[in-house]
Design an enzyme around this catalytic site. Sequence first.
Site, PDB file in Angstrom:
ATOM      1  N   LYS A   1       2.290  -3.423   7.902  1.00  0.00           N
ATOM      2  CA  LYS A   1       2.522  -3.297   6.108  1.00  0.00           C
ATOM      3  C   LYS A   1       3.810  -3.921   6.015  1.00  0.00           C
ATOM      4  CE  LYS A   1      -0.209  -4.599   2.773  1.00  0.00           C
ATOM      5  NZ  LYS A   1      -0.212  -5.787   2.246  1.00  0.00           N
TER       6      LYS A   1
ATOM      7  N   TYR B   1      -1.892  -0.545  10.819  1.00  0.00           N
ATOM      8  CA  TYR B   1      -2.137  -1.161   9.475  1.00  0.00           C
ATOM      9  C   TYR B   1      -0.633  -1.135   8.406  1.00  0.00           C
ATOM     10  CZ  TYR B   1      -3.590  -1.584   4.989  1.00  0.00           C
ATOM     11  OH  TYR B   1      -3.508  -2.130   3.331  1.00  0.00           O
TER      12      TYR B   1
ATOM     13  N   THR C   1       0.797  -1.346   0.116  1.00  0.00           N
ATOM     14  CA  THR C   1       0.293  -0.062  -0.222  1.00  0.00           C
ATOM     15  C   THR C   1       1.137   1.401  -0.308  1.00  0.00           C
ATOM     16  OG1 THR C   1      -1.788   1.093   1.593  1.00  0.00           O
ATOM     17  CG2 THR C   1      -0.268  -0.087   2.683  1.00  0.00           C
ATOM     18  N   ASP C   2       0.537   2.506  -0.591  1.00  0.00           N
ATOM     19  CA  ASP C   2       0.769   3.669  -0.243  1.00  0.00           C
ATOM     20  C   ASP C   2       0.753   3.986   0.533  1.00  0.00           C
ATOM     21  OD1 ASP C   2      -1.756   4.599  -0.103  1.00  0.00           O
ATOM     22  OD2 ASP C   2      -1.977   5.699  -1.638  1.00  0.00           O
ATOM     23  N   GLU C   3      -0.050   3.483   1.969  1.00  0.00           N
ATOM     24  CA  GLU C   3       0.241   3.991   3.563  1.00  0.00           C
ATOM     25  C   GLU C   3       1.504   4.034   3.654  1.00  0.00           C
ATOM     26  OE1 GLU C   3      -3.153   3.489   5.707  1.00  0.00           O
ATOM     27  OE2 GLU C   3      -4.409   3.570   4.054  1.00  0.00           O
TER      28      GLU C   3
HETATM   29  P1  NAD Z   1      -9.596  -7.568   2.435  1.00  0.00           P
HETATM   30  O1  NAD Z   1      -9.935  -7.173   3.702  1.00  0.00           O
HETATM   31  O2  NAD Z   1     -11.184  -7.333   1.918  1.00  0.00           O
HETATM   32  O3  NAD Z   1      -9.635  -9.254   1.988  1.00  0.00           O
HETATM   33  C1  NAD Z   1      -8.476  -9.596   2.626  1.00  0.00           C
HETATM   34  C2  NAD Z   1      -8.181 -10.853   2.426  1.00  0.00           C
HETATM   35  O4  NAD Z   1      -7.671 -11.480   3.305  1.00  0.00           O
HETATM   36  C3  NAD Z   1      -9.718 -11.909   2.867  1.00  0.00           C
HETATM   37  O5  NAD Z   1     -10.611 -12.290   2.309  1.00  0.00           O
HETATM   38  C4  NAD Z   1      -9.594 -12.806   3.939  1.00  0.00           C
HETATM   39  O6  NAD Z   1     -10.196 -13.214   4.692  1.00  0.00           O
HETATM   40  C5  NAD Z   1      -7.860 -12.664   4.150  1.00  0.00           C
HETATM   41  N1  NAD Z   1      -7.050 -13.087   4.600  1.00  0.00           N
HETATM   42  C6  NAD Z   1      -7.172 -12.893   5.843  1.00  0.00           C
HETATM   43  N2  NAD Z   1      -5.822 -12.659   6.490  1.00  0.00           N
HETATM   44  C7  NAD Z   1      -6.177 -13.927   6.092  1.00  0.00           C
HETATM   45  C8  NAD Z   1      -4.748 -14.553   6.758  1.00  0.00           C
HETATM   46  N3  NAD Z   1      -4.281 -15.250   8.192  1.00  0.00           N
HETATM   47  N4  NAD Z   1      -4.872 -16.439   6.332  1.00  0.00           N
HETATM   48  C9  NAD Z   1      -5.790 -16.461   4.850  1.00  0.00           C
HETATM   49  N5  NAD Z   1      -6.493 -14.921   4.285  1.00  0.00           N
HETATM   50  C10 NAD Z   1      -6.811 -14.107   5.026  1.00  0.00           C
HETATM   51  O7  NAD Z   1      -8.259  -6.322   1.214  1.00  0.00           O
HETATM   52  P2  NAD Z   1      -7.907  -5.872   0.126  1.00  0.00           P
HETATM   53  O8  NAD Z   1      -8.768  -4.543  -0.164  1.00  0.00           O
HETATM   54  O9  NAD Z   1      -8.634  -7.228  -1.107  1.00  0.00           O
HETATM   55  O10 NAD Z   1      -6.761  -5.761   0.449  1.00  0.00           O
HETATM   56  C11 NAD Z   1      -6.121  -7.058  -0.586  1.00  0.00           C
HETATM   57  C12 NAD Z   1      -4.487  -6.691  -0.018  1.00  0.00           C
HETATM   58  O11 NAD Z   1      -3.572  -5.074  -1.219  1.00  0.00           O
HETATM   59  C13 NAD Z   1      -3.794  -6.646   0.777  1.00  0.00           C
HETATM   60  O12 NAD Z   1      -2.427  -6.782   1.354  1.00  0.00           O
HETATM   61  C14 NAD Z   1      -4.191  -4.632   1.589  1.00  0.00           C
HETATM   62  O13 NAD Z   1      -3.004  -4.771   1.930  1.00  0.00           O
HETATM   63  C15 NAD Z   1      -3.463  -4.741  -0.067  1.00  0.00           C
HETATM   64  N6  NAD Z   1      -4.488  -3.253  -0.877  1.00  0.00           N
HETATM   65  C16 NAD Z   1      -5.434  -2.188  -0.794  1.00  0.00           C
HETATM   66  C17 NAD Z   1      -5.709  -1.759  -1.370  1.00  0.00           C
HETATM   67  C18 NAD Z   1      -7.500  -1.178  -0.912  1.00  0.00           C
HETATM   68  O14 NAD Z   1      -7.345   0.255  -1.743  1.00  0.00           O
HETATM   69  N7  NAD Z   1      -8.144  -1.980  -0.414  1.00  0.00           N
HETATM   70  C19 NAD Z   1      -5.189  -0.131  -1.488  1.00  0.00           C
HETATM   71  C20 NAD Z   1      -3.095  -0.859  -1.013  1.00  0.00           C
HETATM   72  C21 NAD Z   1      -3.854  -2.007  -0.777  1.00  0.00           C
HETATM   73  O1  DAU Z   2      -4.045   3.662   0.524  1.00  0.00           O
HETATM   74  C1  DAU Z   2      -4.237   2.377   0.389  1.00  0.00           C
HETATM   75  C2  DAU Z   2      -5.434   2.201   1.157  1.00  0.00           C
HETATM   76  O2  DAU Z   2      -6.740   2.165   1.299  1.00  0.00           O
HETATM   77  C3  DAU Z   2      -5.072   0.606   1.601  1.00  0.00           C
HETATM   78  O3  DAU Z   2      -3.643   0.462   2.074  1.00  0.00           O
HETATM   79  C4  DAU Z   2      -6.036  -0.023   2.784  1.00  0.00           C
HETATM   80  O4  DAU Z   2      -6.880  -1.602   2.359  1.00  0.00           O
HETATM   81  C5  DAU Z   2      -6.949   0.889   2.274  1.00  0.00           C
HETATM   82  O5  DAU Z   2      -8.069   0.430   3.144  1.00  0.00           O
HETATM   83  C6  DAU Z   2      -7.146   2.481   1.944  1.00  0.00           C
HETATM   84  O6  DAU Z   2      -7.113   2.940   3.628  1.00  0.00           O
HETATM   85  P1  DAU Z   2      -8.255   4.554   3.632  1.00  0.00           P
HETATM   86  O7  DAU Z   2      -7.689   4.332   5.197  1.00  0.00           O
HETATM   87  O8  DAU Z   2      -7.171   5.044   2.919  1.00  0.00           O
HETATM   88  O9  DAU Z   2      -9.066   4.105   2.895  1.00  0.00           O
HETATM   89  P2  DAU Z   2     -11.497   3.789   3.904  1.00  0.00           P
HETATM   90  O10 DAU Z   2     -11.931   3.657   3.088  1.00  0.00           O
HETATM   91  O11 DAU Z   2     -10.743   3.594   5.109  1.00  0.00           O
HETATM   92  O12 DAU Z   2     -10.788   5.662   4.214  1.00  0.00           O
HETATM   93  C7  DAU Z   2     -11.351   6.655   2.648  1.00  0.00           C
HETATM   94  C8  DAU Z   2     -10.313   7.763   3.473  1.00  0.00           C
HETATM   95  O13 DAU Z   2     -12.300   8.190   3.956  1.00  0.00           O
HETATM   96  C9  DAU Z   2      -9.898   8.357   4.612  1.00  0.00           C
HETATM   97  O14 DAU Z   2      -9.715   9.387   4.411  1.00  0.00           O
HETATM   98  C10 DAU Z   2     -10.483   8.040   5.897  1.00  0.00           C
HETATM   99  C11 DAU Z   2     -11.472   8.385   5.103  1.00  0.00           C
HETATM  100  N1  DAU Z   2     -13.069   7.929   6.175  1.00  0.00           N
HETATM  101  C12 DAU Z   2     -13.753   6.661   5.918  1.00  0.00           C
HETATM  102  C13 DAU Z   2     -15.132   5.956   6.057  1.00  0.00           C
HETATM  103  C14 DAU Z   2     -15.031   4.140   6.436  1.00  0.00           C
HETATM  104  C15 DAU Z   2     -14.368   8.983   5.760  1.00  0.00           C
HETATM  105  O15 DAU Z   2     -14.717  10.093   6.484  1.00  0.00           O
HETATM  106  N2  DAU Z   2     -15.628   8.241   6.616  1.00  0.00           N
HETATM  107  C16 DAU Z   2     -15.408   6.698   7.159  1.00  0.00           C
HETATM  108  O16 DAU Z   2     -16.775   6.254   7.325  1.00  0.00           O
END
Ligand code: NAD
Ligand code: DAU
Length: 365
Positions: free
Chosen positions: A175, A171, A145-147
């Site tokens: 990562k 989180y 992630t970019d975080e």
């Molecule tokens: P998600 O939370 O939707 O899915 C995570 C999946 O991992 C689920 O299916 C869960 O059951 C599985 N999982 C969790 N713990 C596990 C374990 N111990 N063993 C096996 N499976 C397990 O996540 P996502 O949003 O699809 O993100 C996928 C990846 O991308 C993550 O590594 C996350 O850090 C990264 N990422 C996500 C975002 C985003 O915006 N969603 C952005 C940047 C990076």
């Molecule tokens: O940047 C990549 C990341 O993006 C991933 O690594 C994470 O897995 C993914 O969850 C996401 O993180 P964020 O914290 O940026 O996403 P989230 O959807 O939780 O929130 C997006 C923005 O919106 C953030 O600034 C918080 C804000 N927010 C979120 C929720 C859930 C609100 O204002 N209200 C809300 O209820």
Amino acid sequence: MSSVDQLNFSVPRRTLLVTGGAGFIGANFVHHWCTNYPEDRVIVLDALTYAGNRSNLAHWEGKENFQFIQGDICDRSLVDQILQTEAIDTIAHFAAESHVDRSILGPAAFVQTNVIGTFTLLEAFLQHWRAKEQPEHFRFLHVSTDEVYGSLNTDDQPFTESTPYAPNSPYSASKAGSDHLVRAYYHTYKLPTIITNCSNNYGPYQFPEKLIPLMCINCLLGKQLPVYGDGQNIRDWLYVGDHCTALDLVIHQGLPGETYNIGGNNEVKNIDLVQMLCQLMDELAVDLPIRPSQELITFVQDRPGHDRRYAIDASKIATQLGWTPAVTVTEGLRHTVKWYLMHRSWWKSLLSKQYQEYYNKVYLS
Ligand code: NAD
Ligand code: DAU
């Protein structure tokens, strides 16, 4: 919504282990891969935590080139067994605890899965790769992630691959820890690992706790739309289909030991994004309990340690692998809103008692 027409190269057949394939991005990636590479084999390993949903993969169940295994990436003997019996040559590692708000409520699971789980996979894959005499085409793709780069001010330049790590939440710290391990396994053992750091994904199958699905669902339920703090935080939105196309290129053409940033080139303030969603809801949903939806917008207490801005400089993957995002945020949001309108039983089934308890802790306490 996105195409692999640009992926114009000769493709060796692969057998992939996709960890976390029942989650949001993992499921989209499995759809992408099984559609575009039907001669490859895809094995999904997923623990089916609250965020995992096997029905996301229902289309592929029973197909010859697809298999689902329920299990934990921290289970070394299970991982060893899968790598050997399925003759895995590529790991696409998505499994993680992924939600920042949950990491604030309970960080332990994040350290366990994100750090220990990644370490377990690395150890198992290293042993497997060595036992096969270190084939060149093996890959360990670590989806991060970019975080990990921390928070930007409004005038700062976007994150590049050389931006120093400065994670701010449990989180992102977990990562970051996993990224460092992946990097070290290349540097020390030459295990062919690649790291990608992407911005906020959105699209079909995203769990209701994340900003975009949460706002869509709350509009349909007539519930408040909780915007944290002043709503001026900025995220760089990446359509999940574009992300999958980028990961495809990285697996096929990326260089071991490298890191690639992947971003949507779509920086939007949270409050503006929520307004866009409200407008789309008003236009596309016929049965809104409250209209206009923006009446539901409520500014609530800020997330502790809330990062102000993320932005990705994706010029490395553009110049080296020829990838650029194809979907604008306007197109992607419209497609996503339509998906949530057409898949009500999918998200309704996720609004469990357990989810409600989580929701109350974050929003009502
Ligand atoms: P998600 O939370 O939707 O899915 C995570 C999946 O991992 C689920 O299916 C869960 O059951 C599985 N999982 C969790 N713990 C596990 C374990 N111990 N063993 C096996 N499976 C397990 O996540 P996502 O949003 O699809 O993100 C996928 C990846 O991308 C993550 O590594 C996350 O850090 C990264 N990422 C996500 C975002 C985003 O915006 N969603 C952005 C940047 C990076
Ligand atoms: O940047 C990549 C990341 O993006 C991933 O690594 C994470 O897995 C993914 O969850 C996401 O993180 P964020 O914290 O940026 O996403 P989230 O959807 O939780 O929130 C997006 C923005 O919106 C953030 O600034 C918080 C804000 N927010 C979120 C929720 C859930 C609100 O204002 N209200 C809300 O209820």
